[in-house]
Motif scaffolding. Structure first.
Motif, PDB file in Angstrom:
ATOM      1  N   ASP A  56       3.128   7.501  -0.119  1.00 42.58           N
ATOM      2  CA  ASP A  56       4.487   6.866   0.225  1.00 42.58           C
ATOM      3  C   ASP A  56       5.314   7.044  -1.330  1.00 42.58           C
ATOM      4  OD1 ASP A  56       6.857   5.796   0.930  1.00 42.58           O
ATOM      5  OD2 ASP A  56       6.148   3.803   1.683  1.00 42.58           O
ATOM      6  N   ARG A  57       6.224   8.245  -1.234  1.00 43.27           N
ATOM      7  CA  ARG A  57       6.859   8.218  -2.690  1.00 43.27           C
ATOM      8  C   ARG A  57       8.203   7.635  -2.412  1.00 43.27           C
ATOM      9  NH1 ARG A  57       4.091  12.968  -1.607  1.00 43.27           N
ATOM     10  NH2 ARG A  57       2.641  13.587  -3.181  1.00 43.27           N
ATOM     11  N   ASN A  58       8.653   6.912  -1.552  1.00 45.13           N
ATOM     12  CA  ASN A  58       9.646   5.911  -1.438  1.00 45.13           C
ATOM     13  C   ASN A  58       9.576   4.393  -1.908  1.00 45.13           C
ATOM     14  OD1 ASN A  58      11.304   8.279  -0.504  1.00 45.13           O
ATOM     15  ND2 ASN A  58      10.278   7.827   1.610  1.00 45.13           N
ATOM     16  N   THR A  59       8.404   4.201  -2.154  1.00 38.91           N
ATOM     17  CA  THR A  59       8.098   2.803  -2.741  1.00 38.91           C
ATOM     18  C   THR A  59       8.478   2.451  -4.114  1.00 38.91           C
ATOM     19  OG1 THR A  59       5.873   3.338  -3.590  1.00 38.91           O
ATOM     20  CG2 THR A  59       6.217   2.451  -1.217  1.00 38.91           C
ATOM     21  N   SER A  60       8.565   1.306  -4.680  1.00 43.25           N
ATOM     22  CA  SER A  60       9.130   1.107  -5.712  1.00 43.25           C
ATOM     23  C   SER A  60       7.833   1.108  -6.803  1.00 43.25           C
ATOM     24  CB  SER A  60       9.840  -0.538  -6.031  1.00 43.25           C
ATOM     25  OG  SER A  60      10.874  -0.445  -4.928  1.00 43.25           O
ATOM     26  N   PHE A 104     -13.086   7.697  -1.214  1.00 52.61           N
ATOM     27  CA  PHE A 104     -11.823   7.443  -0.555  1.00 52.61           C
ATOM     28  C   PHE A 104     -11.048   6.172  -1.121  1.00 52.61           C
ATOM     29  CE2 PHE A 104      -9.118   6.130   2.976  1.00 52.61           C
ATOM     30  CZ  PHE A 104      -8.416   7.139   3.237  1.00 52.61           C
ATOM     31  N   LEU A 105      -9.889   6.618  -1.566  1.00 49.88           N
ATOM     32  CA  LEU A 105      -8.989   5.617  -2.307  1.00 49.88           C
ATOM     33  C   LEU A 105      -7.573   5.091  -1.723  1.00 49.88           C
ATOM     34  CD1 LEU A 105      -9.123   7.353  -5.740  1.00 49.88           C
ATOM     35  CD2 LEU A 105     -10.832   5.854  -4.969  1.00 49.88           C
ATOM     36  N   VAL A 106      -7.636   3.784  -1.561  1.00 51.57           N
ATOM     37  CA  VAL A 106      -6.492   3.252  -0.822  1.00 51.57           C
ATOM     38  C   VAL A 106      -5.834   2.503  -2.242  1.00 51.57           C
ATOM     39  CG1 VAL A 106      -5.347   1.699   0.470  1.00 51.57           C
ATOM     40  CG2 VAL A 106      -7.034   3.263   1.252  1.00 51.57           C
ATOM     41  N   GLN A 107      -4.583   2.679  -2.293  1.00 46.45           N
ATOM     42  CA  GLN A 107      -3.723   1.818  -3.526  1.00 46.45           C
ATOM     43  C   GLN A 107      -2.444   1.420  -3.422  1.00 46.45           C
ATOM     44  OE1 GLN A 107      -4.144   5.944  -5.470  1.00 46.45           O
ATOM     45  NE2 GLN A 107      -5.532   5.336  -7.138  1.00 46.45           N
ATOM     46  N   ALA A 108      -2.598   0.159  -3.828  1.00 41.95           N
ATOM     47  CA  ALA A 108      -1.150  -0.860  -3.656  1.00 41.95           C
ATOM     48  C   ALA A 108      -0.945  -1.359  -5.090  1.00 41.95           C
ATOM     49  CB  ALA A 108      -1.998  -1.589  -2.680  1.00 41.95           C
ATOM     50  N   TYR A 109       0.442  -1.548  -4.898  1.00 41.23           N
ATOM     51  CA  TYR A 109       0.964  -2.118  -6.094  1.00 41.23           C
ATOM     52  C   TYR A 109       1.524  -3.567  -5.773  1.00 41.23           C
ATOM     53  CZ  TYR A 109       5.582  -1.010  -4.461  1.00 41.23           C
ATOM     54  OH  TYR A 109       6.854  -1.270  -3.624  1.00 41.23           O
ATOM     55  N   LEU A 110       1.315  -4.426  -7.021  1.00 44.81           N
ATOM     56  CA  LEU A 110       1.802  -5.926  -6.554  1.00 44.81           C
ATOM     57  C   LEU A 110       3.422  -6.034  -6.392  1.00 44.81           C
ATOM     58  CD1 LEU A 110       1.076  -8.983  -6.761  1.00 44.81           C
ATOM     59  CD2 LEU A 110       1.454  -8.938  -9.019  1.00 44.81           C
ATOM     60  N   GLU A 111       3.721  -6.606  -5.208  1.00 49.20           N
ATOM     61  CA  GLU A 111       5.249  -6.787  -5.156  1.00 49.20           C
ATOM     62  C   GLU A 111       5.687  -8.093  -5.200  1.00 49.20           C
ATOM     63  OE1 GLU A 111       7.252  -4.190  -1.606  1.00 49.20           O
ATOM     64  OE2 GLU A 111       6.460  -6.352  -0.717  1.00 49.20           O
ATOM     65  N   GLN A 112       4.608  -9.153  -4.668  1.00 52.23           N
ATOM     66  CA  GLN A 112       5.274 -10.593  -4.961  1.00 52.23           C
ATOM     67  C   GLN A 112       4.220 -11.417  -5.184  1.00 52.23           C
ATOM     68  OE1 GLN A 112       7.298 -11.321  -1.343  1.00 52.23           O
ATOM     69  NE2 GLN A 112       7.949 -13.519  -2.272  1.00 52.23           N
ATOM     70  N   ILE A 113       4.456 -12.386  -5.758  1.00 52.57           N
ATOM     71  CA  ILE A 113       3.455 -13.716  -6.011  1.00 52.57           C
ATOM     72  C   ILE A 113       3.967 -15.078  -5.143  1.00 52.57           C
ATOM     73  CG2 ILE A 113       2.229 -15.060  -7.708  1.00 52.57           C
ATOM     74  CD1 ILE A 113       2.678 -12.809  -9.704  1.00 52.57           C
ATOM     75  N   LYS A 114       3.037 -15.495  -4.288  1.00 54.75           N
ATOM     76  CA  LYS A 114       3.552 -16.443  -3.561  1.00 54.75           C
ATOM     77  C   LYS A 114       2.761 -17.739  -3.912  1.00 54.75           C
ATOM     78  CE  LYS A 114       3.945 -13.413   0.544  1.00 54.75           C
ATOM     79  NZ  LYS A 114       5.319 -13.614   0.823  1.00 54.75           N
ATOM     80  N   LYS A 115       3.485 -18.886  -4.320  1.00 56.96           N
ATOM     81  CA  LYS A 115       2.665 -19.965  -4.913  1.00 56.96           C
ATOM     82  C   LYS A 115       3.076 -21.197  -4.093  1.00 56.96           C
ATOM     83  CE  LYS A 115       2.523 -18.677  -9.861  1.00 56.96           C
ATOM     84  NZ  LYS A 115       2.659 -19.251 -11.266  1.00 56.96           N
ATOM     85  N   ILE A 156       0.918  -1.227  -0.045  1.00 54.77           N
ATOM     86  CA  ILE A 156      -0.183   0.114  -0.009  1.00 54.77           C
ATOM     87  C   ILE A 156       0.770   1.118   0.156  1.00 54.77           C
ATOM     88  CG2 ILE A 156      -1.821   1.414   1.333  1.00 54.77           C
ATOM     89  CD1 ILE A 156      -2.623  -1.583   2.350  1.00 54.77           C
ATOM     90  N   PHE A 157       0.429   2.293  -0.919  1.00 55.98           N
ATOM     91  CA  PHE A 157       1.500   3.424  -0.948  1.00 55.98           C
ATOM     92  C   PHE A 157       0.579   4.725  -1.113  1.00 55.98           C
ATOM     93  CE2 PHE A 157       0.287   2.309  -5.262  1.00 55.98           C
ATOM     94  CZ  PHE A 157       0.365   3.640  -6.051  1.00 55.98           C
TER      95      PHE A 157
END
Length: 240
Positions: free
Chosen positions: A203-207, A229-240, A161-162
């Motif tokens: 959070d401007r320090n995220t990737s 109200f918006l909360v945004q997140a980017y995909l960081e990892q896929i766990k299988k 979440i960023f």
């Protein structure tokens, strides 16, 4: 007399069937939809995999699960195949007059493969739907609770979440064409990172970058129907 007996037998049969159907419906109404109730073998860092076969016996529209540690957001994600407004007034079991369903629209792929995915929920009721998204109005809370997990039948997606801020009611997924076009993705990410509202938590320090797969969690806002109200997140990892 014989005719009366036959009619009585039919009435008893139909009454019995009605009772069975009512009891059957009651079984599903009383089911508690928790991760603990539908776990199966095979742990990941995000927790055990879920039994989606059993979940879809409750409602075939259940296809994913969202979990945000440190919040009450821990629930199925549903998607109606035809009516994108269906879960505005149904819960995750498909019952009417409830407003705690978390859902996506059929514009988005159920595999969460789109660059831009919208996930929607109501925040009107405490401890239900997306009520706890408002905790992300605090940067310290975001720093302490940065992860969001999407469970699918064969994998768990870990998002970071960023961003959290008040936006308008425009349709993020359609406005940016799901991010299919690279330029649209660039405009989309820039529109987030350039938020300058005093209430915006970014959070401007995220990737996160233009090639990130981003989900936008959207809920209603007290300012009225023109705001979200918006909360945004980017995909960081896929766990299988």
């Amino acid at each position: 007399m014989k005719k009366i007996v036959i009619l009585l037998v039919i009435a008893v049969f139909l009454g019995g069937m009605g009772t069975v159907l009512w009891m059957h419906q009651g079984i599903f109404n009383d089911v508690e939809l928790t991760r603990e109730a539908y776990t199966v073998q095979g742990d990941t860092d995000a927790g055990p995999y879920l039994d989606f076969t059993a979940l879809q016996e409750i409602n075939p529209d259940i296809y994913a699960w969202i979990y945000i540690p440190g919040t009450t957001i821990d629930a199925p994600i549903v998607q109606h195949p035809e009516d994108n407004s269906y879960y505005l007034n149904h819960n995750a079991k498909g019952e009417e007059n409830f407003y705690d369903a978390i859902f996506t629209e059929n514009y988005n792929d159920k595999a969460f493969d789109d660059y831009i995915t919208g996930v929607y929920g109501n925040s009107a009721e405490k401890d239900a739907g997306f009520y706890d998204l408002y905790q992300y109005k605090n940067m310290e809370f975001m720093e302490d609770h940065p992860y969001l997990y999407i469970y699918l039948p064969d994998r768990v997606l870990q998002y970071r979440i960023f961003a959290a801020y008040v936006g308008d009611n425009s349709h993020v997924v359609l406005n940016y064409e799901k991010g299919v076009d690279e330029m649209a993705r660039e405009v989309y990410i820039d529109s987030i990172m350039e938020q300058r509202s005093m209430d915006a938590i970014i959070d401007r320090n995220t990737s996160v970058d233009y090639n990130s797969k981003v989900i936008t969690l959207t809920t209603n806002h007290k300012l009225g129907n023109n705001f979200r109200f918006l909360v945004q997140a980017y995909l960081e990892q896929i766990k299988k």
